[in-house]
Design a protein around this motif. Structure first.
Motif, PDB file in Angstrom:
ATOM      1  N   ARG A 250       0.806  -1.224   0.000  1.00 11.89           N
ATOM      2  CA  ARG A 250       0.000   0.000   0.000  1.00 11.89           C
ATOM      3  C   ARG A 250       0.841   1.277   0.000  1.00 11.89           C
ATOM      4  N   ALA A 251       2.124   1.131   0.303  1.00 14.86           N
ATOM      5  CA  ALA A 251       2.981   2.322   0.349  1.00 14.86           C
ATOM      6  C   ALA A 251       4.277   2.059  -0.407  1.00 14.86           C
ATOM      7  N   SER A 252       4.809   3.098  -1.020  1.00 18.72           N
ATOM      8  CA  SER A 252       6.099   2.988  -1.704  1.00 18.72           C
ATOM      9  C   SER A 252       7.220   2.953  -0.671  1.00 18.72           C
ATOM     10  N   SER A 253       8.456   2.731  -1.147  1.00 15.83           N
ATOM     11  CA  SER A 253       9.599   2.725  -0.230  1.00 15.83           C
ATOM     12  C   SER A 253       9.756   4.076   0.469  1.00 15.83           C
ATOM     13  N   GLY A 254       9.251   5.140  -0.165  1.00 16.61           N
ATOM     14  CA  GLY A 254       9.312   6.460   0.444  1.00 16.61           C
ATOM     15  C   GLY A 254       8.120   6.805   1.305  1.00 16.61           C
ATOM     16  N   GLY A 255       7.198   5.842   1.487  1.00 16.16           N
ATOM     17  CA  GLY A 255       6.040   6.083   2.344  1.00 16.16           C
ATOM     18  C   GLY A 255       4.858   6.714   1.642  1.00 16.16           C
ATOM     19  N   ASP A 256       4.903   6.791   0.305  1.00 12.63           N
ATOM     20  CA  ASP A 256       3.790   7.385  -0.422  1.00 12.63           C
ATOM     21  C   ASP A 256       2.696   6.355  -0.700  1.00 12.63           C
ATOM     22  N   LEU A 257       1.484   6.843  -0.830  1.00 19.63           N
ATOM     23  CA  LEU A 257       0.316   5.990  -1.054  1.00 19.63           C
ATOM     24  C   LEU A 257       0.374   5.341  -2.436  1.00 19.63           C
ATOM     25  N   VAL A 258       0.091   4.017  -2.477  1.00 15.77           N
ATOM     26  CA  VAL A 258      -0.029   3.300  -3.744  1.00 15.77           C
ATOM     27  C   VAL A 258      -1.471   2.795  -3.841  1.00 15.77           C
ATOM     28  N   LEU A 259      -2.180   3.207  -4.870  1.00 15.25           N
ATOM     29  CA  LEU A 259      -3.576   2.795  -5.034  1.00 15.25           C
ATOM     30  C   LEU A 259      -3.681   1.297  -5.262  1.00 15.25           C
ATOM     31  N   LEU A 260      -4.847   0.745  -4.943  1.00  9.66           N
ATOM     32  CA  LEU A 260      -5.077  -0.698  -5.092  1.00  9.66           C
ATOM     33  C   LEU A 260      -4.765  -1.167  -6.511  1.00  9.66           C
ATOM     34  N   GLU A 261      -5.192  -0.397  -7.507  1.00 10.93           N
ATOM     35  CA  GLU A 261      -4.994  -0.827  -8.899  1.00 10.93           C
ATOM     36  C   GLU A 261      -3.517  -0.807  -9.308  1.00 10.93           C
ATOM     37  N   ARG A 265       0.981  -7.000  -6.535  1.00 14.38           N
ATOM     38  CA  ARG A 265       0.220  -8.025  -5.810  1.00 14.38           C
ATOM     39  C   ARG A 265       1.083  -9.194  -5.350  1.00 14.38           C
ATOM     40  N   SER A 266       2.301  -9.290  -5.856  1.00 17.12           N
ATOM     41  CA  SER A 266       3.193 -10.336  -5.343  1.00 17.12           C
ATOM     42  C   SER A 266       3.619 -10.028  -3.906  1.00 17.12           C
ATOM     43  N   ARG A 267       3.411  -8.792  -3.470  1.00 12.89           N
ATOM     44  CA  ARG A 267       3.778  -8.408  -2.108  1.00 12.89           C
ATOM     45  C   ARG A 267       2.630  -8.635  -1.118  1.00 12.89           C
ATOM     46  N   TRP A 268       1.468  -9.030  -1.603  1.00 14.99           N
ATOM     47  CA  TRP A 268       0.366  -9.321  -0.676  1.00 14.99           C
ATOM     48  C   TRP A 268       0.713 -10.565   0.137  1.00 14.99           C
ATOM     49  N   ASP A 269       0.316 -10.559   1.396  1.00 11.80           N
ATOM     50  CA  ASP A 269       0.609 -11.671   2.309  1.00 11.80           C
ATOM     51  C   ASP A 269      -0.376 -12.812   2.043  1.00 11.80           C
ATOM     52  N   ARG A 270       0.119 -13.878   1.402  1.00  5.26           N
ATOM     53  CA  ARG A 270      -0.763 -14.981   0.996  1.00  5.26           C
ATOM     54  C   ARG A 270      -1.318 -15.757   2.186  1.00  5.26           C
ATOM     55  N   ALA A 271      -0.557 -15.863   3.265  1.00  6.89           N
ATOM     56  CA  ALA A 271      -1.039 -16.615   4.429  1.00  6.89           C
ATOM     57  C   ALA A 271      -2.226 -15.903   5.081  1.00  6.89           C
ATOM     58  N   LEU A 272      -2.090 -14.577   5.270  1.00 10.19           N
ATOM     59  CA  LEU A 272      -3.206 -13.817   5.842  1.00 10.19           C
ATOM     60  C   LEU A 272      -4.412 -13.863   4.913  1.00 10.19           C
ATOM     61  N   MET A 273      -4.137 -13.782   3.617  1.00 10.83           N
ATOM     62  CA  MET A 273      -5.215 -13.798   2.637  1.00 10.83           C
ATOM     63  C   MET A 273      -5.976 -15.127   2.691  1.00 10.83           C
ATOM     64  N   ALA A 274      -5.242 -16.231   2.762  1.00 10.65           N
ATOM     65  CA  ALA A 274      -5.887 -17.554   2.797  1.00 10.65           C
ATOM     66  C   ALA A 274      -6.705 -17.718   4.076  1.00 10.65           C
ATOM     67  N   GLU A 275      -6.146 -17.260   5.182  1.00 10.46           N
ATOM     68  CA  GLU A 275      -6.895 -17.365   6.446  1.00 10.46           C
ATOM     69  C   GLU A 275      -8.160 -16.516   6.388  1.00 10.46           C
ATOM     70  N   GLU A 304      -8.975 -12.338  -4.897  1.00 11.84           N
ATOM     71  CA  GLU A 304      -9.000 -13.380  -5.932  1.00 11.84           C
ATOM     72  C   GLU A 304      -8.403 -12.907  -7.253  1.00 11.84           C
ATOM     73  N   ALA A 305      -8.357 -11.602  -7.471  1.00 11.02           N
ATOM     74  CA  ALA A 305      -7.898 -11.076  -8.766  1.00 11.02           C
ATOM     75  C   ALA A 305      -6.377 -11.075  -8.834  1.00 11.02           C
ATOM     76  N   ALA A 306      -5.829 -11.785  -9.815  1.00 17.86           N
ATOM     77  CA  ALA A 306      -4.370 -11.846  -9.965  1.00 17.86           C
ATOM     78  C   ALA A 306      -3.804 -10.501 -10.376  1.00 17.86           C
ATOM     79  N   GLU A 307      -4.606  -9.716 -11.083  1.00 15.42           N
ATOM     80  CA  GLU A 307      -4.212  -8.352 -11.442  1.00 15.42           C
ATOM     81  C   GLU A 307      -5.461  -7.471 -11.420  1.00 15.42           C
ATOM     82  N   ALA A 308      -5.263  -6.163 -11.358  1.00 20.87           N
ATOM     83  CA  ALA A 308      -6.397  -5.253 -11.166  1.00 20.87           C
ATOM     84  C   ALA A 308      -7.444  -5.412 -12.266  1.00 20.87           C
ATOM     85  N   SER A 309      -6.986  -5.610 -13.506  1.00 21.04           N
ATOM     86  CA  SER A 309      -7.936  -5.692 -14.618  1.00 21.04           C
ATOM     87  C   SER A 309      -8.827  -6.939 -14.542  1.00 21.04           C
TER      88      SER A 309
END
Length: 414
Positions: A250-261, A265-275, A304-309
């Protein structure tokens, strides 16, 4: 911890205050039965640590030391006050003096006890929320007042009255019996989600998130689910886990906001997502679907979406439509407008957003103007977009969101 050099003690205490102060305060409130006395005792304990730890070394259990010291400092305050007021009756009720020592380490449940106390039916819903944000989240009175769109002095009076009511009515600092839990559940779920939201998207300041608060809300959600395996408790925990799974992206290395789109998504936590997804399915299977379960289901569709589109916006619009019936609110309507825009195009979303912005409460909500600005930008209506971005900038309180809006304005002005 004991190897910390004296010069490092101030930084250590600063870290402890940021990470542990609300848990220490909750324990002191349980031990002392008084919000203000506990607050004074906690600050006295940190001041005492700043003096004692460089000389004596860092204790093996710093939090327990601070709780114990805070308790004795508060007792000292009461004794001095009792002497001044010649209140021998109060003095007689106090425990014996002595050096700081171990206290019962029951802090794991203290925040939950504090939440149940703040959510007692004797308090108004507004007082419950304000008191929880102040005492459990540690937000300033000014920040809470901004969230309530009210004056800080009014909000401060509301909190003072709530504390006085808890004290005067003798409301116990405890988790109610299992039989009483359902009657308090709605308010408790609401404040746990408030704690999570403040951690997931800070209402003000220079940081996008406060991981300590969202982690604590998830811990409380797990604890509450053990106490009461209700479908909405399951839904709330699922919602928090699914949202938390996206934190790193959700944030860049500089702390800036990154929109969902735009998130990686490879950085999403799969374990938390599965739970979270497993809990959503469990809550939906109960056929007792409430607002938190529906929001969790929406988060699960995004997951569930592998990419925003590839996002199934038709399902998301359907879930928001159902959510608007179960728990109607202008914020839900605004989110539905965004989903409609993604499914049917920005013009349809803009018409829904404009209908919301005539409401007085939404006129002061910076995200409503940010949504309108984005939809106008997508439609090529640059001047209208700039006007709405500037309106949002006039209302936003959080640094990363402000920088994001400023970048949008700069892009449109090129």
């Amino acid at each position: 911890m004991a190897s910390i050099v004296p010069e490092g003690i101030p930084d250590l205490l600063d870290s402890l205050f940021r990470a542990e102060s609300r848990r220490i305060l909750a324990s002191l409130i349980r031990l002392l039965g008084d919000f203000d006395l506990a607050e004074d005792g906690m600050h006295d304990a940190f001041a005492a640590a700043l003096e004692a730890w460089p000389r004596d070394g860092v204790p093996e259990h710093p939090r327990a030391w601070l709780v114990s010291t805070g308790r004795f400092k508060a007792i000292d305050r009461l004794r001095r006050s009792a002497r001044f007021n010649t209140s021998l009756e109060t003095l007689a009720e106090l425990p014996d003096e002595g050096p700081p020592g171990p206290v019962e380490e029951d802090v794991d449940d203290d925040r939950l006890r504090l939440i149940f106390t703040c959510c007692h039916p004797a308090l108004s819903p507004e007082a419950c929320t304000a008191l929880t944000l102040r005492e459990v989240c540690g937000l300033t009175t000014e920040a809470i007042a901004r969230a309530f769109l009210t004056a800080p002095s009014t909000l401060a009076q509301r909190i003072v009255r709530a504390k006085a009511k808890i004290r005067d009515a003798g409301i116990p600092y405890e988790i109610p019996s299992r039989a009483e839990l359902p009657d308090r559940l709605d308010a408790v779920l609401k404040v746990i989600y408030l704690v999570f939201n403040e951690g997931y998207s800070a209402s003000s300041g220079e940081a996008l998130t406060r991981p300590d608060l969202s982690a604590e809300a998830i811990r409380l959600g797990r604890l509450l689910l053990e106490l009461l395996p209700d479908p909405e408790v399951t839904g709330l925990l699922a919602l928090m886990l699914l949202q938390e799974s996206r934190r790193a992206a959700r944030a860049s290395s500089g702390g800036d906001l990154v929109l969902l789109e735009d998130q990686d998504r490879s950085r999403w936590d799969r374990a938390l997502m599965a739970e979270g997804r497993a809990l959503v399915e469990q809550a939906l299977a109960s056929r007792r679907v409430g607002a938190y379960t529906l929001q969790a289901a929406i988060a699960a569709v995004h997951a569930e979406a592998a990419e925003a589109s590839a996002t199934d916006w038709d399902r998301i619009v359907g879930l928001y439509t159902l959510l608007a019936r179960v728990a109607p609110s202008p914020v839900v309507d605004l989110n539905r407008a965004v989903a409609v825009a993604m499914r049917d195009g920005p013009q349809d979303g803009l018409e829904l957003t404009d209908a919301l912005l005539v409401r007085r409460d939404m006129a002061e909500y910076h995200l409503a103007h940010a949504v309108r600005a984005d939809l106008c930008r997508r439609l090529g209506r640059t001047e209208e977009a700039l006007t709405s971005y500037r309106r949002a900038l006039g209302l936003v309180q959080q640094g990363p969101e402000r920088r994001f809006l400023e970048r949008r304005v700069a892009e449109l002005q090129k």
